[in-house]
Design a protein around this motif. Structure first.
Motif, short mmCIF file in Angstrom:
data_model
loop_
_atom_site.label_atom_id
_atom_site.label_comp_id
_atom_site.label_asym_id
_atom_site.label_seq_id
_atom_site.Cartn_x
_atom_site.Cartn_y
_atom_site.Cartn_z
N UNK A 151 0.88 -1.04 0.13
CA UNK A 151 0.10 -0.06 0.08
C UNK A 151 0.72 1.39 -0.03
N UNK A 152 2.19 1.19 0.28
CA UNK A 152 3.17 2.20 0.60
C UNK A 152 3.53 3.03 -0.62
N UNK A 153 3.10 2.55 -1.73
CA UNK A 153 3.53 3.35 -2.96
C UNK A 153 2.74 4.82 -3.02
N UNK A 154 1.47 4.73 -2.81
CA UNK A 154 0.71 6.01 -2.87
C UNK A 154 0.12 6.31 -1.47
N UNK A 155 0.04 5.52 -0.45
CA UNK A 155 -0.49 5.67 0.81
C UNK A 155 0.43 5.74 1.83
N UNK A 156 0.18 6.13 3.08
CA UNK A 156 1.11 5.76 4.14
C UNK A 156 1.30 4.46 4.41
N UNK A 157 2.81 3.90 4.37
CA UNK A 157 3.02 2.76 4.58
C UNK A 157 4.34 2.58 3.84
N UNK A 158 4.84 1.39 3.41
CA UNK A 158 6.12 1.41 2.69
C UNK A 158 7.06 0.31 3.23
#
Lengths: 133, 502
Positions: free
Chosen positions: A27-34
């Motif tokens: 999910x981290x690509x566009x949203x918080x996370x990574x």
């Protein structure tokens, strides 16, 4: 630690934590996370396993030396940067492919590298500290 | 062209990975490490040649245009620093093959060593202040590992001091980056060149400049922030001390040169006057500290401090000639200082001690080593026709041109005191007969492999020192062009911000 309650609960929670860490990673690509935070969650899953079942059991579970995981992570990140060379673009340029409409790109690969580095480094640290105790 | 800029970072990182993955096959690991060092050296030579031919190279990482993305920039100064890092990196890894014990190699000495080299090259090449901070971190983490690796008591003592003071410097650096970003809205060095002038509150910029000066001053070990260096540098194995002495403090000096020629140049009366005073005091305290010690590594550590003073002097005077001197001094000093530490390592190997009181008679038993000591030692002190003579000559000429007679006098006296320290090592270790309570002779005579691995780096560095000394003209022309680019940063700014993608 020898606790029936902890080791029973850990079995369920560890699976959830690893799953959640992968969710964070993707999910981290566009949203918080990574990769970084995902890696931390995964590392804490292994830490929980080590507390519940002892460090030797965790080492057996991992199969590979956590230091090697770190270095494989660095290698994956470097490769993600080098892919751009085939398109004549500068280092680390995002290269995308859409097999069957699913967007796959080198930024995700780079993040996977980060994930592996964090998992490997944190697990190395924590297991070393646990073993001495 | 941007790939040339990436290679000096990517090669050491890839080498570190490979070295760790093959560490079970001990021999393979050593081949990988040496091979990686050689590949890095070749890449840096190609980079310097390209920059000399085509002018400043700019690479936009991830194809993001500046100032939004991170750029790697190689002007002549950056390129030559990377080249010197590649050269010393290769030579010291060869030396390490014969001196670093198996236990340390098992704990990934080679991986940390190459990550350190990658961090150093990254710091020399980046065109972004925050990215510079990241490379400092990469460098620091691997240097913490290298300095503590082996876990001897003295080493851990040194490592704690080293880590503590460097963390202070890092926090200061990060804080000043935050303030700078708040004041200007950019961290791209080329854009900062103009943005800093546009800020209304110039007092704030002055304060930030001084904070940068302190942060880099700790890294570069200038007066009064140098005390961590002699307290920690003599503890790890010689190969580690040599690479630290050659490159780590110089990254601090490089950062000073970069920031105080490109960004903070609109209040010279404040920043560069402070630097001038600091430079003089650094030279004096360093050389006096060295005079008081009898351990070869401690003497050499204090001399790093005193020599840093000369480089900062070149920046502080801020004339074209002084910057030529500063650049020239950096190049010369890295080679000479690494060489002296390596020779110290050989002395320890063949005579069993670093303590001058327990050494003696080496001229009798190892005449070649004695001659090879004289070359860098005299170069450090500034004897003609060696490289150090020209470096000092340019700097003193530059200060006389500005009628800074006091600072010129200090530079000369410190040169004289440097001779005192060097002759002390010479007389005590090489000339006087071995004292009765002297160190026991080295464990075994050098094997064929050791002979090659220990002496090759020393001979190559001696050759470089002599070459710079005798054929000084091309090196001077080179330093002149590099200094010209530093003092007129318009070319750098245009290369980064203007023009199409390359």
């Amino acid at each position: 630690m020898n606790s029936l309650i902890l080791s029973t609960v850990a079995r369920a929670v560890i699976a959830l934590m690893v799953l959640f860490s992968l969710y964070l990673l993707i999910r981290g690509h566009n949203l918080p996370g990574g990769g970084f935070v995902g890696g931390l969650v995964a590392a804490s899953a292994f830490l929980l396993h080590a507390i519940a079942n002892g460090v030797p059991a965790t080492r057996r579970l991992l199969r590979v030396d956590p230091r090697a995981i770190t270095m494989i992570g660095v290698a994956v990140a470097i490769i993600a940067g080098l892919v751009a060379a085939f398109q004549g673009a500068p280092f680390l340029t995002g290269v995308w492919a859409f097999p069957g409409g699913v967007p796959l790109g080198t930024p995700l690969l780079f993040d996977v590298g980060v994930y592996l580095v964090v998992v490997g480094a944190v697990v190395t640290l924590v297991l070393a500290l646990e073993e001495d105790a | 062209m941007s790939w040339l800029l990436v290679l000096p970072i990517a090669i050491p990182m890839a080498t570190a990975v490979l070295a760790l993955l093959v560490r079970k096959q001990h021999i393979m690991e050593r081949y990988v490490s040496a091979g990686g060092g050689a590949a890095l050296f070749v890449a840096t030579v190609v980079l310097l040649a390209a920059v000399w031919q085509d002018g400043t190279l700019v690479g936009r990482m991830g194809n993001w245009p500046p100032p939004f993305g991170i750029v790697l920039v190689a002007d002549l100064f950056s390129a030559v620093m990377v080249l010197i890092a590649g050269l010393t990196g290769l030579l010291i890894v060869i030396f390490a093959l014969a001196t670093v014990d198996v236990e340390r190699e098992r704990f990934a000495f080679h991986s940390f060593y190459h990550i350190l080299l990658g961090g150093v090259c990254g710091a020399f090449l980046t065109g972004d202040v925050f990215n510079l901070y990241v490379w400092f971190e990469v460098m620091l983490i691997s240097s913490f590992a290298l300095i503590a690796l082996g876990g001897e008591k003295a080493q851990l003592d040194g490592a704690v001091k080293y880590a503590a003071i460097n963390l202070v410097s890092t926090i200061l650096f990060l804080t000043s980056i935050g303030l700078l970003y708040g004041a200007t809205g950019t961290l791209n060095m080329a854009e900062l060149n103009q943005a800093v002038r546009a800020v209304e509150n110039q007092g704030l910029i002055d304060a930030i400049a001084i904070m940068f000066l302190i942060a880099f001053g700790i890294k570069a070990a200038v007066f009064p922030l140098f005390f961590w260096l002699p307290a920690s540098y003599h503890t790890p194995p010689v190969a580690v001390t040599a690479i630290f002495a050659a490159l780590m403090t110089k990254v601090g000096v490089y950062a000073l040169f970069r920031m105080f020629t490109l960004v903070f140049t609109n209040d010279l009366a404040l920043t560069h006057t402070v630097m001038l005073v600091v430079a003089a005091l650094t030279m004096i305290t360093g050389v006096l500290g060295a005079a008081a010690h009898t351990d070869i590594r401690r003497i050499l550590s204090f001399h790093i401090v005193s020599q840093i003073g000369y480089m900062v002097l070149g920046l502080a005077l801020f004339t074209p000639l002084a910057l030529v001197g500063g650049v020239f001094y950096l190049i010369h000093h890295i080679i000479v200082k690494a060489n002296l530490f390596l020779i110290g390592g050989v002395i320890k190997r063949v005579a069993g001690s670093f303590d001058l009181n327990r050494l003696g008679g080496l001229y009798l038993s190892h005449p070649v080593l004695a001659v090879m000591f004289l070359i860098p030692a005299f170069s450090l002190a500034g004897f003609p026709p060696l490289s150090g003579f020209w470096a000092k000559l340019i700097l003193i000429k530059a200060s006389l041109d500005l009628e800074e007679y006091l600072i010129a006098g200090v530079a000369l006296v410190v040169g004289l005191l440097t001779i005192y320290s060097m002759t002390k090592i010479w007389i005590q270790a090489f000339w006087k007969p071995l004292p009765a309570d002297g160190a026991p002779a080295g464990p075994a005579p050098l094997s064929g492999f050791e002979r090659v691995a220990l002496y090759t780096p020393i001979i190559v560095m001696c050759a470089v020192t002599v070459t710079i000394g005798i054929w000084v003209e091309p090196f001077f022309v080179f330093a002149e062009r590099a200094a010209q680019e530093l003092i007129e940063p318009a070319g750098y700014v245009a290369a980064v911000l203007g023009g199409g993608p390359r």
